[in-house]
Design a protein around this motif. Structure first.
Motif, short mmCIF file in Angstrom:
data_model
loop_
_atom_site.label_atom_id
_atom_site.label_comp_id
_atom_site.label_asym_id
_atom_site.label_seq_id
_atom_site.Cartn_x
_atom_site.Cartn_y
_atom_site.Cartn_z
N ASP A 126 -88.67 -59.13 7.72
CA ASP A 126 -88.03 -60.44 7.72
C ASP A 126 -87.45 -60.76 6.35
N GLY A 127 -88.18 -60.37 5.28
CA GLY A 127 -87.66 -60.60 3.94
C GLY A 127 -86.35 -59.86 3.70
N ASN A 128 -86.28 -58.60 4.12
CA ASN A 128 -85.04 -57.83 3.96
C ASN A 128 -83.94 -58.38 4.86
N LEU A 129 -84.33 -58.88 6.03
CA LEU A 129 -83.33 -59.42 6.95
C LEU A 129 -82.72 -60.70 6.38
N GLN A 130 -83.54 -61.52 5.71
CA GLN A 130 -83.04 -62.76 5.12
C GLN A 130 -82.11 -62.47 3.93
N ARG A 131 -82.38 -61.37 3.25
CA ARG A 131 -81.57 -61.05 2.06
C ARG A 131 -80.33 -60.23 2.36
N VAL A 132 -80.21 -59.73 3.59
CA VAL A 132 -79.08 -58.86 3.89
C VAL A 132 -77.78 -59.65 3.85
N ASN A 133 -76.80 -59.05 3.25
CA ASN A 133 -75.46 -59.64 3.18
C ASN A 133 -74.53 -58.81 4.05
N THR A 134 -74.12 -59.39 5.15
CA THR A 134 -73.22 -58.67 6.05
C THR A 134 -71.82 -58.68 5.45
N PRO A 135 -71.32 -57.52 5.09
CA PRO A 135 -70.01 -57.47 4.44
C PRO A 135 -68.87 -57.78 5.40
N ASN A 136 -67.79 -58.20 4.84
CA ASN A 136 -66.58 -58.46 5.61
C ASN A 136 -65.75 -57.17 5.65
N PRO A 137 -65.58 -56.60 6.84
CA PRO A 137 -64.85 -55.33 6.91
C PRO A 137 -63.45 -55.40 6.31
N SER A 138 -62.86 -56.59 6.27
CA SER A 138 -61.49 -56.71 5.76
C SER A 138 -61.44 -56.63 4.24
N THR A 139 -62.57 -56.87 3.58
CA THR A 139 -62.58 -56.87 2.12
C THR A 139 -63.29 -55.67 1.53
N ILE A 140 -64.19 -55.04 2.30
CA ILE A 140 -64.94 -53.91 1.78
C ILE A 140 -64.58 -52.68 2.61
N PRO A 141 -64.15 -51.61 1.96
CA PRO A 141 -63.80 -50.40 2.71
C PRO A 141 -65.04 -49.82 3.41
N GLN A 142 -64.86 -49.42 4.64
CA GLN A 142 -65.97 -48.86 5.42
C GLN A 142 -66.08 -47.37 5.16
N PRO A 143 -67.29 -46.88 4.88
CA PRO A 143 -67.45 -45.44 4.66
C PRO A 143 -67.03 -44.66 5.90
N ASP A 144 -66.29 -43.62 5.68
CA ASP A 144 -65.81 -42.81 6.81
C ASP A 144 -66.88 -41.79 7.18
N LEU A 145 -67.92 -42.27 7.88
CA LEU A 145 -68.99 -41.37 8.29
C LEU A 145 -68.73 -40.74 9.64
N THR A 146 -67.93 -41.40 10.46
CA THR A 146 -67.70 -40.87 11.81
C THR A 146 -66.87 -39.59 11.77
N SER A 147 -66.13 -39.42 10.71
CA SER A 147 -65.30 -38.21 10.63
C SER A 147 -66.15 -36.96 10.46
N LEU A 148 -67.43 -37.14 10.17
CA LEU A 148 -68.29 -36.00 9.96
C LEU A 148 -68.78 -35.40 11.28
N ASN A 149 -68.51 -36.09 12.39
CA ASN A 149 -69.04 -35.63 13.67
C ASN A 149 -68.54 -34.24 14.04
N GLY A 150 -67.35 -33.90 13.62
CA GLY A 150 -66.80 -32.61 14.02
C GLY A 150 -67.32 -31.46 13.20
N ASP A 151 -67.97 -31.71 12.09
CA ASP A 151 -68.46 -30.66 11.21
C ASP A 151 -69.98 -30.58 11.36
N ALA A 152 -70.47 -29.50 11.99
CA ALA A 152 -71.90 -29.35 12.25
C ALA A 152 -72.59 -28.50 11.20
N SER A 153 -71.86 -28.02 10.20
CA SER A 153 -72.47 -27.11 9.24
C SER A 153 -73.48 -27.80 8.34
N TRP A 154 -73.33 -29.11 8.14
CA TRP A 154 -74.23 -29.83 7.23
C TRP A 154 -75.46 -30.38 7.95
#
Length: 580
Positions: free
Chosen positions: A520-548
């Protein structure tokens, strides 16, 4: 507690030269102590203040005089200044009687029938056939005479309903699915059942769970006392094997509800293992208790507790007893062997643990010399590969039963989190640390998301280890949300888990409170970023590479959450006080 040496009602004979000027009395043996009186046995004093029977049993020898004020007054000084002393003695006796549950009608002549030998008047009619249950309850009560336990704990109506409703309130044990029936419960198993049932009962019984926890831990501790009533079968014809089986099962139940929060759980498990080695029959057949499955349960609690503290398991994978040998193709054996091998490799390295992340708010730092090597990486990958193979094999074996498939998936998801957490805790539990690659972030978030969804769909989760691992996954997922790597329903899923924790009765030592406070403490402190102002990490592009990949990402796709929830089917375990 024994009365002081100068307590007047315990004086056998006082000379005229006594400094208190008490009238000289002829030497006279005292009456029986409370324990001897209950057993209708002769009370013989030893060399000290305790009688021989209490000394051998390791119990406090308490002498409660008859309710006859005149006999007490005759031994007391007539001085006015000693009036307070007299009142104090009488008050202390009243307190002791209250703690023991002794009332005026209990102070009857020694040759009168005792409540422990016949059905007491306060036994509800519906529990009139539970004689063995009350015998075990009497042993528990006698062992707690020096503890601050309210008399309601020993109320037979409460105890009877907690015993009878245990099966309805507690889901079955996955390592012992067949119904277990105990017509004559042993004291430690009874203490474990009362504690477990009270933690999941209505509020009125939940308030008693801290006291049942005291009774349970006291019973486990008395296993180690020489000549203790808990360290041997009672004198009622119970076989040693049956006593040992029930005692070990009671320790396993205690461990499932105390692993992580009670560090001594590891010591309890060691005691359980010793009892198995000493009392398991050489030939286990269809007529015997399920010793193999019980041994598997001891191994599981040991491994779960060790994984949270990253300590070395105490129970070996291979039992030295032929009767406990398990097929190497057994699903629980295979799963336990993977964790056993992995924990032994990483233990003793000074690495931060999962449980330490709930005890400290500051980032954790590994001890010097705990850096990972190529050998460590190979162990992690081999552990992951075996876990993927295990999932594929047993999801196919249990293909005809959705419930069994779901149980396999639950174990896979939780064990997968353990493997990935070894690296994560060593890096200070920071998902966005500079030494964590996007590939590792992506895999950890996938596993955390699958783990948190377990509690969203599975209503049978109750053990400490499951709850700690799911809360741990929720904390990781919160970091992903802050880094703009979350999914739309992640926050709602975390709140569902938090709500379920808050609905649970939280017995001492307050595991749920600790998990709730951190989440609950971490939930109260979490800051949900605005996708329009903060670039989103491109993690989904890793789905095609299984070597890692450490794990096969296709494994998580097999989990069909749409088929959940399921509920535990009745008949898994059965506890009663009637005929088996």
């Amino acid at each position: 507690m024994s009365a002081p040496n100068n307590a007047p009602h315990e004086v056998r004979g006082i000379g005229a030269s006594s400094p208190r000027g008490v009238l000289e009395l002829e030497p006279k043996a005292r009456k029986a102590c409370v324990n001897c009186r209950k057993q209708k046995m002769r009370c013989i004093l030893g060399n000290g203040q305790a009688c021989r029977r209490c000394h051998r049993a390791g119990l406090p020898c308490i002498f409660v005089p008859r309710a006859n004020a005149a006999s007490i007054a005759g031994l007391l000084p007539s001085d006015k200044t000693d009036t307070n002393f007299k009142n104090d003695v009488l008050h202390r006796l009243q307190v002791i009687e209250g703690l023991l549950g002794i009332e005026a009608q209990d102070l009857v002549p020694e040759d009168a029938p005792r409540a422990s030998e016949a059905l007491s008047d306060d036994t509800p009619p519906e529990f009139s056939g539970f004689d063995a249950l009350w015998e075990a309850l009497n042993i528990l009560q006698e062992s707690c005479v020096n503890m601050s336990v309210p008399s309601t704990v020993w109320d037979r109506n409460t105890v009877g309903h907690l015993w009878a409703s245990f099966h309805d309130r507690m889901p079955g044990l996955h390592f012992m699915p067949r119904k277990q029936t105990f017509s004559s419960p042993q004291p430690l198993l009874l203490a474990a059942i009362l504690y477990c049932s009270s933690t999941r009962g209505p509020p009125d019984t939940a308030e008693l769970s801290p006291y049942f926890f005291q009774v349970l831990t006291n019973a486990i501790a008395r296993l180690l006392l020489p000549e203790s009533a808990f360290g041997r079968p009672p004198d009622n014809g119970c076989a040693v094997e049956e006593w040992a089986f029930q005692t070990v099962l009671g320790i396993v139940l205690a461990g499932l509800l105390n692993e992580a929060s009670i560090r001594e759980t590891g010591l309890w498990i060691s005691v359980a293992y010793r009892l198995i080695l000493e009392h398991c029959p050489p030939n286990v057949d269809e007529m015997s208790r399920e010793w193999r499955k019980l041994f598997s349960g001891v191994q599981i609690v040991d491994l779960e507790h060790a994984s949270l503290h990253l300590s070395c398991p105490a129970i070996p994978m291979e039992s030295p007893l032929p009767g406990l040998q398990t097929s190497h193709h057994d699903q629980l054996y295979r799963l336990s062997r993977m964790m056993h091998t992995g924990l032994i490799h990483f233990t003793g390295r000074g690495l931060p643990t999962i449980w330490s992340c709930f005890q400290h708010d500051q980032p954790l730092v590994s001890s010097p010399g705990s850096s990972f090597t190529s050998v460590d990486a190979a162990v992690i990958r081999d552990w992951a590969r075996q876990l993927d193979d295990w999932l594929e094999e047993f999801s196919r074996v249990f293909g005809g039963s959705q419930r069994n498939r779901d149980l396999v998936f639950r174990q896979y998801v939780l064990h997968r989190m353990v493997v990935l957490s070894i690296y994560h805790t060593a890096r200070g539990c920071d998902l966005w640390s500079n030494n964590v690659t996007p590939k590792e972030q992506h895999e950890l978030l996938l596993s955390a998301r699958a783990t948190i969804r377990l509690h969203l769909h599975d209503e049978t989760i109750w053990s400490n280890w499951d709850l700690v691992m799911i809360t741990w996954a929720a904390l990781i997922l919160l970091q992903g949300i802050e880094g703009n790597a979350g999914e739309p329903d992640d926050l709602d899923t975390i709140k569902v888990h938090l709500g379920k924790l808050q609905q649970m009765n939280d017995p001492k030592p307050l595991l749920h409170t600790k998990l709730i406070a951190r989440l609950d403490g971490n939930l109260q402190r979490v800051n949900t970023p605005n996708p329009s102002t903060i670039p989103q990490p491109d993690l989904t592009s890793l789905n095609g590479d299984a070597s890692w990949n450490i794990f096969d990402q296709a494994s998580l796709e097999q989990i069909n959450f749409a088929s959940w929830p399921y509920t535990e089917q009745p008949g898994t375990m059965h506890w009663n006080g009637t005929q088996a």
